[in-house]
Design an enzyme around this catalytic site. Sequence first.
Site, PDB file in Angstrom:
ATOM      1  N   GLU A  14      38.010  48.470  42.293  1.00  0.00           N
ATOM      2  CA  GLU A  14      39.106  48.824  43.198  1.00  0.00           C
ATOM      3  C   GLU A  14      38.569  49.532  44.439  1.00  0.00           C
ATOM      4  OE1 GLU A  14      41.387  51.219  40.558  1.00  0.00           O
ATOM      5  OE2 GLU A  14      41.651  49.600  39.118  1.00  0.00           O
ATOM      6  N   PRO A  56      42.405  51.562  29.679  1.00  0.00           N
ATOM      7  CA  PRO A  56      42.915  50.184  29.557  1.00  0.00           C
ATOM      8  C   PRO A  56      41.814  49.154  29.312  1.00  0.00           C
ATOM      9  CG  PRO A  56      43.959  51.304  31.401  1.00  0.00           C
ATOM     10  CD  PRO A  56      42.836  52.195  30.941  1.00  0.00           C
ATOM     11  N   HIS A  83      41.741  62.537  35.676  1.00  0.00           N
ATOM     12  CA  HIS A  83      40.609  62.415  36.585  1.00  0.00           C
ATOM     13  C   HIS A  83      39.401  63.228  36.134  1.00  0.00           C
ATOM     14  CE1 HIS A  83      43.914  61.027  39.085  1.00  0.00           C
ATOM     15  NE2 HIS A  83      43.080  60.620  40.002  1.00  0.00           N
ATOM     16  N   GLU A 118      42.036  47.725  35.299  1.00  0.00           N
ATOM     17  CA  GLU A 118      40.733  48.011  34.708  1.00  0.00           C
ATOM     18  C   GLU A 118      40.359  47.029  33.602  1.00  0.00           C
ATOM     19  OE1 GLU A 118      41.888  51.400  37.048  1.00  0.00           O
ATOM     20  OE2 GLU A 118      42.979  50.327  35.464  1.00  0.00           O
ATOM     21  N   GLN A 144      37.387  53.753  39.116  1.00  0.00           N
ATOM     22  CA  GLN A 144      37.544  54.830  40.103  1.00  0.00           C
ATOM     23  C   GLN A 144      37.333  56.208  39.483  1.00  0.00           C
ATOM     24  OE1 GLN A 144      41.185  54.446  42.379  1.00  0.00           O
ATOM     25  NE2 GLN A 144      40.070  53.226  43.901  1.00  0.00           N
TER      26      GLN A 144
END
Length: 327
Positions: free
Chosen positions: A33, A92, A132, A63, A85
């Site tokens: 991405e 996933p 994250h 993903e 990312q």
Amino acid sequence: MSTETQDLTLVQSVRDGLYGEMDRDEDVLVLGEDVGENGGVFRATQGLIEEFPDRVIDTPLAESGIVGTAIGMAAHGLRPVPEMQFSGFMYPAFDQLVSHAARLRNRSRGRFTCPMVVRAPYGGGIRAPEHHSESKEAFYVHEPGLKVVVPSTPADAKGLLAASIRDPDPVVFLEPKLIYRAFREPVDAESYTVPLGEAAVRREGSDVTVVTWGAMTRPTVEAAEELAPEIDAEVIDLRTLSPMDTDTVVESFKRTGRAVVVHEAPKTGGLAGEVIATIQEEALLYQEAPIQRVTGFDTPYPLYALEDYYLPEPARIKDGITDACEF
């Protein structure tokens, strides 16, 4: 290695490593991405699309599709490097990794291999929102067939990435984003490899063995330096979590008789337990004290207000080392 070097941050050395391998081998390609025009969320792929327009692929936000596509590419002779990312977005794609990538060699009885490297920024400390900042390296270490690499320096990042790309099997390459731009060091300008499965002794010592990896390496070395000369701690950076260099750890423990394991992942089920079990299986009669764990906590990763309390820092690491030595 050549004598020409350049001072790079860790994320710059990742980009340099990708460029070197893409220039060396036309089968290497990058997908993910925003990896193309945008250069990746942390700019690790910046400029690559201009140099290799046919081998840098911007993908949809999917993903599972990214990793599944990369598996097909790898099975047919390419060497894809998909970027996630953030490591917290890899879930996933977990089914693709454990059901297909990790099993392809065994399932096909060696007819097919899966030479791909799944890159992902991982770990906490940058004040990011939910999903994250997790440190879930143990998920991937637990899966036979996957190799797991976590660099802690710019020079290692470039060499380990090159070795991972050249490896015939799938590698999960976790990049500690807390130290992406934390410091610079000289990095060889030419392509080179750092062997997978070999730990690095970051500080030699005789009193206690301290095992760590990734972003926790710097605070661990800092803690060891602050305790010297009263406590002489040896700091081992595993670098590759699977296959793990248990020989270096065990031989150090046989000299010191004491150990501490430092990681930012939650304590329960974390790799500290595996390191400790290995030490006690192979060097129990050398043990002088209970082995200490300095880790994250068994809670969801907190938002930024509590982040500094969650991550091991030099003071907490020093306490763990002191407890091991004063028992």
